[in-house]
Design a protein around this motif. Structure first.
Motif, PDB file in Angstrom:
ATOM      1  N   GLN A 167      22.437  46.357 -18.510  1.00 21.45           N
ATOM      2  CA  GLN A 167      23.083  47.519 -18.561  1.00 21.45           C
ATOM      3  C   GLN A 167      24.122  47.707 -17.527  1.00 21.45           C
ATOM      4  OE1 GLN A 167      20.770  51.094 -19.549  1.00 21.45           O
ATOM      5  NE2 GLN A 167      19.216  49.949 -20.659  1.00 21.45           N
ATOM      6  N   GLU A 168      24.570  46.732 -16.917  1.00 20.16           N
ATOM      7  CA  GLU A 168      25.774  46.657 -16.039  1.00 20.16           C
ATOM      8  C   GLU A 168      27.107  47.504 -16.522  1.00 20.16           C
ATOM      9  OE1 GLU A 168      29.491  45.505 -13.797  1.00 20.16           O
ATOM     10  OE2 GLU A 168      28.794  45.056 -15.917  1.00 20.16           O
ATOM     11  N   GLU A 169      27.263  47.095 -17.896  1.00 25.75           N
ATOM     12  CA  GLU A 169      28.552  47.653 -18.673  1.00 25.75           C
ATOM     13  C   GLU A 169      28.362  49.040 -18.782  1.00 25.75           C
ATOM     14  OE1 GLU A 169      31.170  46.097 -18.395  1.00 25.75           O
ATOM     15  OE2 GLU A 169      30.615  43.871 -18.944  1.00 25.75           O
ATOM     16  N   THR A 170      27.216  49.861 -18.688  1.00 20.90           N
ATOM     17  CA  THR A 170      27.109  51.247 -19.157  1.00 20.90           C
ATOM     18  C   THR A 170      26.824  51.946 -17.709  1.00 20.90           C
ATOM     19  OG1 THR A 170      24.948  50.757 -19.824  1.00 20.90           O
ATOM     20  CG2 THR A 170      26.892  51.063 -21.341  1.00 20.90           C
ATOM     21  N   THR A 171      25.837  51.522 -17.035  1.00 24.51           N
ATOM     22  CA  THR A 171      25.203  52.322 -15.873  1.00 24.51           C
ATOM     23  C   THR A 171      24.890  51.503 -14.691  1.00 24.51           C
ATOM     24  OG1 THR A 171      23.023  51.898 -16.571  1.00 24.51           O
ATOM     25  CG2 THR A 171      24.187  53.870 -17.704  1.00 24.51           C
ATOM     26  N   SER A 172      24.829  50.190 -14.544  1.00 23.37           N
ATOM     27  CA  SER A 172      24.200  49.147 -13.436  1.00 23.37           C
ATOM     28  C   SER A 172      22.901  49.723 -13.083  1.00 23.37           C
ATOM     29  CB  SER A 172      24.985  49.511 -12.451  1.00 23.37           C
ATOM     30  OG  SER A 172      26.157  48.708 -12.379  1.00 23.37           O
ATOM     31  N   LEU A 173      21.967  50.282 -13.956  1.00 26.43           N
ATOM     32  CA  LEU A 173      20.686  50.703 -13.838  1.00 26.43           C
ATOM     33  C   LEU A 173      19.695  49.454 -13.798  1.00 26.43           C
ATOM     34  CD1 LEU A 173      19.821  53.983 -16.369  1.00 26.43           C
ATOM     35  CD2 LEU A 173      19.996  53.856 -13.701  1.00 26.43           C
ATOM     36  N   GLY A 174      20.015  48.641 -14.430  1.00 21.03           N
ATOM     37  CA  GLY A 174      19.211  47.149 -14.180  1.00 21.03           C
ATOM     38  C   GLY A 174      19.144  46.680 -12.926  1.00 21.03           C
ATOM     39  N   ALA A 175      20.342  46.612 -12.121  1.00 23.00           N
ATOM     40  CA  ALA A 175      20.584  45.928 -11.033  1.00 23.00           C
ATOM     41  C   ALA A 175      19.907  46.902  -9.801  1.00 23.00           C
ATOM     42  CB  ALA A 175      22.076  45.658 -10.572  1.00 23.00           C
ATOM     43  N   GLY A 176      20.063  48.185  -9.961  1.00 16.65           N
ATOM     44  CA  GLY A 176      19.376  49.266  -9.151  1.00 16.65           C
ATOM     45  C   GLY A 176      18.039  49.188  -9.263  1.00 16.65           C
ATOM     46  N   ILE A 177      17.474  49.059 -10.389  1.00 13.43           N
ATOM     47  CA  ILE A 177      15.962  49.015 -10.568  1.00 13.43           C
ATOM     48  C   ILE A 177      15.480  47.930 -10.007  1.00 13.43           C
ATOM     49  CG2 ILE A 177      14.096  48.910 -12.247  1.00 13.43           C
ATOM     50  CD1 ILE A 177      15.704  50.951 -13.821  1.00 13.43           C
ATOM     51  N   GLY A 178      16.082  46.665 -10.410  1.00  9.54           N
ATOM     52  CA  GLY A 178      15.629  45.282  -9.899  1.00  9.54           C
ATOM     53  C   GLY A 178      15.682  45.088  -8.320  1.00  9.54           C
ATOM     54  N   ALA A 179      16.873  45.577  -7.861  1.00  7.40           N
ATOM     55  CA  ALA A 179      16.978  45.448  -6.177  1.00  7.40           C
ATOM     56  C   ALA A 179      15.866  46.405  -5.629  1.00  7.40           C
ATOM     57  CB  ALA A 179      18.407  45.826  -5.874  1.00  7.40           C
ATOM     58  N   TYR A 180      15.616  47.632  -6.123  1.00  5.53           N
ATOM     59  CA  TYR A 180      14.488  48.548  -5.577  1.00  5.53           C
ATOM     60  C   TYR A 180      13.332  47.814  -5.641  1.00  5.53           C
ATOM     61  CZ  TYR A 180      11.938  52.571  -4.626  1.00  5.53           C
ATOM     62  OH  TYR A 180      11.006  53.661  -4.220  1.00  5.53           O
ATOM     63  N   ARG A 181      12.751  47.067  -6.754  1.00  3.57           N
ATOM     64  CA  ARG A 181      11.770  46.399  -6.660  1.00  3.57           C
ATOM     65  C   ARG A 181      11.548  45.169  -5.967  1.00  3.57           C
ATOM     66  NH1 ARG A 181       9.869  42.786 -12.102  1.00  3.57           N
ATOM     67  NH2 ARG A 181       7.995  41.631 -11.318  1.00  3.57           N
ATOM     68  N   ILE A 182      12.547  44.429  -5.820  1.00  7.54           N
ATOM     69  CA  ILE A 182      12.586  43.147  -4.929  1.00  7.54           C
ATOM     70  C   ILE A 182      12.658  43.426  -3.640  1.00  7.54           C
ATOM     71  CG2 ILE A 182      13.745  40.906  -4.487  1.00  7.54           C
ATOM     72  CD1 ILE A 182      14.429  41.026  -7.702  1.00  7.54           C
ATOM     73  N   ARG A 183      13.537  44.278  -3.208  1.00  9.79           N
ATOM     74  CA  ARG A 183      13.845  44.783  -1.593  1.00  9.79           C
ATOM     75  C   ARG A 183      14.187  43.779  -0.970  1.00  9.79           C
ATOM     76  NH1 ARG A 183      10.427  50.137  -0.711  1.00  9.79           N
ATOM     77  NH2 ARG A 183      10.511  51.110  -2.873  1.00  9.79           N
ATOM     78  N   PRO A 184      15.468  42.934  -1.266  1.00  6.81           N
ATOM     79  CA  PRO A 184      15.872  41.760  -0.604  1.00  6.81           C
ATOM     80  C   PRO A 184      16.589  42.294   0.709  1.00  6.81           C
ATOM     81  CG  PRO A 184      17.619  42.503  -2.272  1.00  6.81           C
ATOM     82  CD  PRO A 184      16.452  43.614  -2.409  1.00  6.81           C
ATOM     83  N   ASP A 185      16.541  41.388   1.730  1.00  4.35           N
ATOM     84  CA  ASP A 185      17.304  41.304   2.934  1.00  4.35           C
ATOM     85  C   ASP A 185      18.901  41.553   2.947  1.00  4.35           C
ATOM     86  OD1 ASP A 185      14.702  41.696   5.159  1.00  4.35           O
ATOM     87  OD2 ASP A 185      14.555  40.052   3.745  1.00  4.35           O
TER      88      ASP A 185
END
Length: 343
Positions: A204-222
């Motif tokens: 869903q990057e082309e519409t909202t970028s929700l996938g990246a936001g949710i994925g990064a929140y879950r992984i919590r990278p440095d």
């Protein structure tokens, strides 16, 4: 990795924004040989992990988005015609006469109808047709029994090589980014790392970028590095907003991006002789970097882009050497990265 074959298979698997499940299966398979674990989460993201085995190791997240621009059927009319809406940023100027695939239970071929100039009234040829006024013609009188409202639609064009070094087709934005990451991870297979590497193939990057936001929140990278596409030069495009086709990886620089991480990436490119171009981005980068930077407690964010011609059309084009420069930069950076960035 056979880059052209992998890219072709991935691009020809449909994954309209919001309808990515079929593409997710192929992307997960692509990562399975180069990650310790791969899963598809509840939102549809593909998450792969490569752990270094060291205590308190920091995590670097690599992201590329799976979804592609496309359409959704809004109404099925008599005579085999479909009304539709866009999913993602679609330019209506290039749609009339396009070939599409309607992803019904049994996929259907269709064309976006174009009124002959002979039937137009005076002055109508100079007016742009809006998407809500367009129709897909399936040629099937029984279309109402085959197609349901809400069915996704994709461009029908296939991936092919313009020349030995150039590839063109639909959804190279951002399947080319996925392949660049997969190639880098494959090269890292036998390397001893000092950081954990997470791979996020987001939806869903082309519409909202929700996938990246949710994925990064879950992984919590440095640290996180988004891999996407940027605008390549063509004779008709503004020179100040485009970059050399075949000129190497575009390294983003700006407030959305961590200065230390950006400098570390450029330093790696210089040390390894990797062709690169600096892209100054004064605000929103228009990529998943924007959503990932502020996920959870925030992350040090980087952005690498592949120069691409004709973005958001069925004839997107890339130079394969540019894709290679992205994967080479990721490989050399991660191989040598100790988890610390310095000014």
């Amino acid at each position: 990795m056979d880059i052209v074959n992998a890219l072709t298979r991935l691009c020809e698997t449909p994954a309209v924004s919001g309808f990515e499940r079929q593409g997710a299966t192929v992307a997960a398979e692509l990562l399975s040989s180069c990650c310790d674990s791969v899963e598809i989460d509840a939102f549809g993201n593909i998450v792969g992990m490569r752990r270094c085995g060291k205590e308190n190791a920091k995590t670097v997240l690599l992201d590329a988005h799976l979804d592609q621009i496309g359409f959704v059927v809004t109404e099925v009319l008599d005579g085999g015609f479909l009304r539709f809406a866009e999913s993602g940023g679609v330019d209506p100027r290039m749609l009339l006469g396009c070939e599409v695939t309607v992803l019904a239970d049994e996929p259907l071929y269709g064309v976006i109808a174009c009124m002959p100039p002979h039937l137009m009234k005076a002055g109508e040829q100079d007016k742009a047709v809006q998407i809500h006024e367009m129709l897909i013609d399936t040629g099937l009188i029984e279309a109402k029994t085959r197609v349901k409202t809400g069915t996704p639609v994709v461009f029908a064009e296939r991936v092919f090589q313009l020349s030995k070094g150039s590839v063109t087709g639909k959804c190279l934005d951002d399947r080319a980014g996925i392949i660049a990451i997969a190639q880098a991870m494959e090269k890292l297979g036998g390397e001893e790392l000092s950081v954990d590497v997470a791979v996020l193939i987001s939806v869903q990057e082309e519409t909202t970028s929700l996938g990246a936001g949710i994925g990064a929140y879950r992984i919590r990278p440095d640290f996180a590095i988004a891999v996407d596409v940027g605008h390549a030069k063509t004779p008709d495009a503004p020179s100040d907003k485009t970059f050399e086709y075949g000129g190497g990886v575009m390294v983003g620089m700006g407030p959305n991006l961590d200065t230390r991480l950006t400098r570390a990436l450029i330093k790696t490119a210089k040390a390894e002789g990797i062709a690169y171009q600096q892209e100054v981005m004064e605000g929103h980068t228009g990529t998943n970097a924007w959503a990932m930077q502020i996920a959870a407690y925030g992350t040090a964010q980087g952005l690498l882009s592949i120069p691409l011609r004709y973005m958001h059309t069925p004839i997107e084009s890339i130079c394969l050497s540019d894709l290679d420069s992205v994967s080479d930069l990721l490989y050399h950076f991660l191989r040598n990265f100790d988890g610390e960035v310095r000014l």
